[in-house]
Design a protein around this motif. Structure first.
Motif, mmCIF file in Angstrom:
data_model
loop_
_atom_site.group_PDB
_atom_site.id
_atom_site.type_symbol
_atom_site.label_atom_id
_atom_site.label_comp_id
_atom_site.label_asym_id
_atom_site.label_seq_id
_atom_site.Cartn_x
_atom_site.Cartn_y
_atom_site.Cartn_z
ATOM 1 N N ASN A 261 0.818 -1.200 0.000
ATOM 2 C CA ASN A 261 0.000 0.000 0.000
ATOM 3 C C ASN A 261 0.859 1.261 0.000
ATOM 4 O OD1 ASN A 261 -2.675 1.178 0.074
ATOM 5 N ND2 ASN A 261 -2.216 1.808 2.162
ATOM 6 N N LYS A 262 1.969 1.229 0.715
ATOM 7 C CA LYS A 262 2.861 2.388 0.728
ATOM 8 C C LYS A 262 3.359 2.698 -0.679
ATOM 9 C CE LYS A 262 7.104 4.325 2.562
ATOM 10 N NZ LYS A 262 6.483 5.659 2.739
ATOM 11 N N VAL B 271 0.227 4.222 -2.777
ATOM 12 C CA VAL B 271 -0.207 5.590 -2.484
ATOM 13 C C VAL B 271 0.871 6.616 -2.803
ATOM 14 C CG1 VAL B 271 -1.860 4.858 -0.729
ATOM 15 C CG2 VAL B 271 0.478 5.443 -0.039
ATOM 16 N N PRO C 259 -4.799 8.167 -2.446
ATOM 17 C CA PRO C 259 -5.291 7.140 -1.521
ATOM 18 C C PRO C 259 -6.744 6.770 -1.759
ATOM 19 C CG PRO C 259 -3.937 8.709 -0.339
ATOM 20 C CD PRO C 259 -4.115 9.264 -1.728
ATOM 21 N N VAL D 113 -6.559 4.265 -4.635
ATOM 22 C CA VAL D 113 -5.928 3.027 -4.175
ATOM 23 C C VAL D 113 -6.877 2.238 -3.289
ATOM 24 C CG1 VAL D 113 -4.085 2.072 -2.735
ATOM 25 C CG2 VAL D 113 -3.573 3.889 -4.385
ATOM 26 N N ASN D 114 -7.466 2.900 -2.299
ATOM 27 C CA ASN D 114 -8.337 2.188 -1.362
ATOM 28 C C ASN D 114 -9.609 1.689 -2.031
ATOM 29 O OD1 ASN D 114 -7.250 2.169 1.508
ATOM 30 N ND2 ASN D 114 -6.887 4.294 0.933
ATOM 31 N N HIS E 199 -8.635 3.261 7.291
ATOM 32 C CA HIS E 199 -7.631 2.900 6.288
ATOM 33 C C HIS E 199 -7.304 4.063 5.360
ATOM 34 C CE1 HIS E 199 -8.241 -1.314 7.525
ATOM 35 N NE2 HIS E 199 -7.012 -1.448 7.078
ATOM 36 N N SER F 3 -3.492 5.066 4.999
ATOM 37 C CA SER F 3 -2.836 5.235 3.702
ATOM 38 C C SER F 3 -2.174 6.597 3.585
ATOM 39 C CB SER F 3 -3.862 5.057 2.573
ATOM 40 O OG SER F 3 -4.365 3.744 2.543
ATOM 41 N N ARG G 133 2.308 7.786 3.462
ATOM 42 C CA ARG G 133 3.016 8.621 2.501
ATOM 43 C C ARG G 133 4.257 9.275 3.110
ATOM 44 N NH1 ARG G 133 -0.988 12.047 -1.489
ATOM 45 N NH2 ARG G 133 -1.112 10.414 -3.086
#
Length: 311
Positions: free
Chosen positions: A190-191, A194, A199, A202-203, A247, A251, A255
């Motif tokens: 996830n890092k 994003v 985010p 992505v989410n 979340h 996220s 960053r």
């Protein structure tokens, strides 16, 4: 909304992940107050579905505001447009969905107290190992020291409560370890995601994929869900707040801090759950549990120190 979810410093990232941890810590209390007869599999899967809808709504609102201000951009950019491979999103979805499936089944077999401690406590250790062995970027001795202190504190909190009434199964403990590994993998991926895409985007991708994975699994293991009004309210709360909002904060925090530190700070979850159990549910806690809480928080302060020194 953008201003709320924006952070340009490690301190801001740590604060965002800390708030996410507090929100995650409300999940146990929420379920105890109203999940009723709904299977834990369905609690986990349905909250992913609600989170997916919530994140899609956030994305639509953001797109509508951008369009109204004359900014032209696609509603849901493709991963390729940001130089990302779709496989990363699939793996992140499997991480979140796998965590839900492994975690709830592990709790059923190992017991809630020990299962939670193993799943959440193993997450930072898995993340540190993945960072060192897969990403070839080992963490400092200070980070490892703080993480191990926090994990030990979490174990003390469980031991102080007497642990489960029976010996947990090895299968349950194994599933809880897999839950920790799944979440650690999700956080590290996830890092990366994003850093290239919003985010929100992505989410929306990740939680939609996770829901599509977890819902059939819940049906397979638990059959048709047994809904009640209280169970619906609990699932909606878990989906909107514990999965969706938390979340999003997590996220955004990633960053500006490392993935392993983000996972380590998730240990705030059992601390928040502990306090809520005392204040809301009225549970009495033994002295070793309070000492464990203190150790957990001290360890997290050391992790924060290691993170700020590394940047």
């Amino acid at each position: 909304m953008t201003g709320l979810f924006t952070s340009s410093s490690s301190a801001g990232g740590i604060a965002l992940v800390a708030v996410a941890g507090v929100l995650w810590g409300t999940s146990g209390t929420a379920q105890s107050l109203g999940a009723g007869t709904l299977s834990p599999f369905w609690v986990g899967a349905a909250q992913l579905g609600v989170a997916s809808l919530f994140l899609a709504l956030l994305l639509l609102l953001s797109h509508a505001r951008a369009s109204a201000s004359g900014v032209a951009r696609p509603l849901l950019p493709s991963p390729a447009s940001a130089g990302l491979r779709p496989l990363w999103f699939v793996l992140a979805s499997l991480g979140i969905g796998g965590y839900s499936v492994f975690f709830y089944e592990g709790l059923r077999l190992a017991g809630v107290a020990v299962g939670t401690a193993v799943a959440i406590g193993s997450g930072p250790i898995w993340a540190g190992l993945l960072q060192a062995l897969v990403l070839r970027s080992p963490l400092s001795a200070l980070w490892w020291g703080g993480t191990l202190i926090s994990v030990a504190g979490g174990a003390m909190m469980v031991a102080g409560n007497g642990g489960p009434g029976q010996t947990p199964s090895w299968t349950g403990l194994g599933l809880c370890l897999l839950a920790g590994l799944s979440y650690a993998g999700y956080a590290l991926i996830n890092k990366r995601l994003v850093a290239q895409l919003s985010p929100r985007v992505v989410n929306c991708y990740v939680f939609t994929g996770a829901a599509l994975f977890a819902l059939p699994v819940a049906w397979w293991y638990a059959g048709a869900p047994q809904w009640s009004a209280s169970a619906i309210l609990v699932v909606v709360y878990l989906g909107l707040v514990v999965s969706g909002l938390a979340h999003m904060l997590f996220s955004m925090g990633l960053r500006s801090i490392s993935g392993p530190t983000g996972v380590a700070l998730s240990l705030i979850e059992p601390a928040a759950a502990f306090v809520l159990a005392v204040v809301v549910v009225g549970e009495a806690q033994a002295l070793p549990s309070w000492l464990g809480l203190a150790a957990l928080l001290v360890g997290l302060l050391v992790v924060v120190r290691a993170e700020t020194r590394a940047l």
